[in-house]
Structures are given as structure tokens and as C-alpha cells.
Scaffold this motif. Structure first.
Motif, PDB file in Angstrom:
ATOM      1  N   ASN A 145       0.833  -1.206   0.000  1.00 41.17           N
ATOM      2  CA  ASN A 145       0.000   0.000   0.000  1.00 41.17           C
ATOM      3  C   ASN A 145       0.867   1.256   0.000  1.00 41.17           C
ATOM      4  O   ASN A 145       0.524   2.250  -0.652  1.00 41.17           O
ATOM      5  N   THR A 200       1.893   1.855  -3.564  1.00 40.11           N
ATOM      6  CA  THR A 200       0.860   2.306  -4.503  1.00 40.11           C
ATOM      7  C   THR A 200       0.125   3.562  -4.049  1.00 40.11           C
ATOM      8  O   THR A 200      -0.799   4.014  -4.730  1.00 40.11           O
ATOM      9  N   GLU A 201       0.524   4.138  -2.930  1.00 37.39           N
ATOM     10  CA  GLU A 201      -0.176   5.298  -2.381  1.00 37.39           C
ATOM     11  C   GLU A 201      -0.268   6.462  -3.368  1.00 37.39           C
ATOM     12  O   GLU A 201      -1.261   7.185  -3.403  1.00 37.39           O
ATOM     13  N   LEU A 252      -3.429   7.129  -5.394  1.00 31.84           N
ATOM     14  CA  LEU A 252      -4.608   7.711  -4.756  1.00 31.84           C
ATOM     15  C   LEU A 252      -4.596   9.238  -4.783  1.00 31.84           C
ATOM     16  O   LEU A 252      -5.618   9.863  -4.517  1.00 31.84           O
ATOM     17  N   THR A 253      -3.460   9.840  -5.084  1.00 33.04           N
ATOM     18  CA  THR A 253      -3.366  11.300  -5.100  1.00 33.04           C
ATOM     19  C   THR A 253      -3.608  11.888  -6.486  1.00 33.04           C
ATOM     20  O   THR A 253      -3.651  13.095  -6.636  1.00 33.04           O
ATOM     21  N   THR A 262     -13.335   7.654  -8.958  1.00 28.37           N
ATOM     22  CA  THR A 262     -12.685   7.369  -7.688  1.00 28.37           C
ATOM     23  C   THR A 262     -11.893   6.071  -7.805  1.00 28.37           C
ATOM     24  O   THR A 262     -12.366   5.101  -8.399  1.00 28.37           O
ATOM     25  N   LEU A 263     -10.709   6.054  -7.209  1.00 31.19           N
ATOM     26  CA  LEU A 263      -9.894   4.846  -7.181  1.00 31.19           C
ATOM     27  C   LEU A 263      -9.805   4.351  -5.750  1.00 31.19           C
ATOM     28  O   LEU A 263      -9.491   5.115  -4.837  1.00 31.19           O
ATOM     29  N   LEU A 264     -10.093   3.078  -5.544  1.00 28.02           N
ATOM     30  CA  LEU A 264      -9.922   2.425  -4.250  1.00 28.02           C
ATOM     31  C   LEU A 264      -8.843   1.366  -4.408  1.00 28.02           C
ATOM     32  O   LEU A 264      -8.827   0.628  -5.392  1.00 28.02           O
ATOM     33  N   CYS A 265      -7.940   1.310  -3.421  1.00 23.25           N
ATOM     34  CA  CYS A 265      -6.842   0.341  -3.495  1.00 23.25           C
ATOM     35  C   CYS A 265      -6.707  -0.389  -2.168  1.00 23.25           C
ATOM     36  O   CYS A 265      -6.829   0.217  -1.104  1.00 23.25           O
ATOM     37  N   TYR A 266      -6.435  -1.667  -2.256  1.00 25.92           N
ATOM     38  CA  TYR A 266      -5.944  -2.420  -1.107  1.00 25.92           C
ATOM     39  C   TYR A 266      -4.971  -3.447  -1.652  1.00 25.92           C
ATOM     40  O   TYR A 266      -5.352  -4.360  -2.401  1.00 25.92           O
ATOM     41  N   LEU A 317      -7.240  -3.158  -7.141  1.00 27.06           N
ATOM     42  CA  LEU A 317      -7.638  -1.779  -7.386  1.00 27.06           C
ATOM     43  C   LEU A 317      -9.026  -1.770  -8.028  1.00 27.06           C
ATOM     44  O   LEU A 317      -9.337  -2.633  -8.851  1.00 27.06           O
TER      45      LEU A 317
END
Length: 107
Positions: A75, A78-79, A82-83, A91-95, A99
């Protein structure tokens, strides 16, 4: 609409040097950064099945499989995704290596 991405072999290909650089950029240093560096150094894995242990295999790159820290460290890697401003209604959600890109805009 949603687009789901699962990054294949993401943990195996994650570069320890890049992860350590990202941690340092976020202000992680000293003993904690040294500990994470050691966490990446010379990790190996074997399989135990019915009481028999396989030979150990050295993993020179990536994050150790099965470790609770591996998703967190990925995470950090890949942070930056998210910016990014993807535009209105996106919207992008990641875990970790999963993705999801959501499109809610009418157009």
C-alpha cells in the motif's frame, strides 16, 4: 461503472528499494526503517506438508508471502495512485494488489 484490477505477481515484483524510499519520503527513519530493510533481506520460504519440509527457496525481491506487513508495505508503494486527480465522478480504491476504479459521472 466499475473496473476491477488485480495486479498479478504484485507482491513478488515489489522492489524493496522503492518501498524503503517511499517510507523514507513519508518520514520513516532510524530503527524502524532499518528493521524494515532487514525484513526484506535474505527472506526465504519452504513448505511443510504431512511432516515433510521442502527445501527453502530464497526470494531476493518482493515482500514475504503470508506476512501481515506485506499488504501494508505494498500500500505504501501504490499510495501515489490515490493522489491523482482522475476527473469528476472517478474514484480509485486500493488495497494491496487489488484496485477498483469507479465511474459515477453521467457522461
Amino acid at each position: 461503472m466499475a473496473v476491477f484490477l488485480d495486479l498479478e505477481r504484485a507482491f513478488e515484483l515489489a522492489g524493496p528499494t522503492v518501498i524503503l524510499g517511499a517510507l523514507a519520503a513519508r518520514g520513516v527513519g532510524g530503527r524502524l526503517l532499518s528493521w524494515v530493510r532487514d525484513f526484506f533481506h535474505d527472506h526465504s520460504a519452504g513448505v511443510c506438508f504431512q511432516g515433510h519440509l521442502s527445501p527453502f527457496h530464497l526470494h531476493p525481491n518482493g515482500t514475504p508471502h503470508g506476512s501481515v506487513l506485506s499488504p501494508l508495505l505494498f500500500n505504501v508503494l501504490t499510495e501515489g495512485l490515490l493522489t491523482i486527480d482522475y476527473g469528476p465522478g472517478i474514484t480509485l480504491l486500493c488495497y494491496a494488489a487489488n484496485l477498483t476504479l469507479f465511474f459515477t459521472h453521467q457522461d
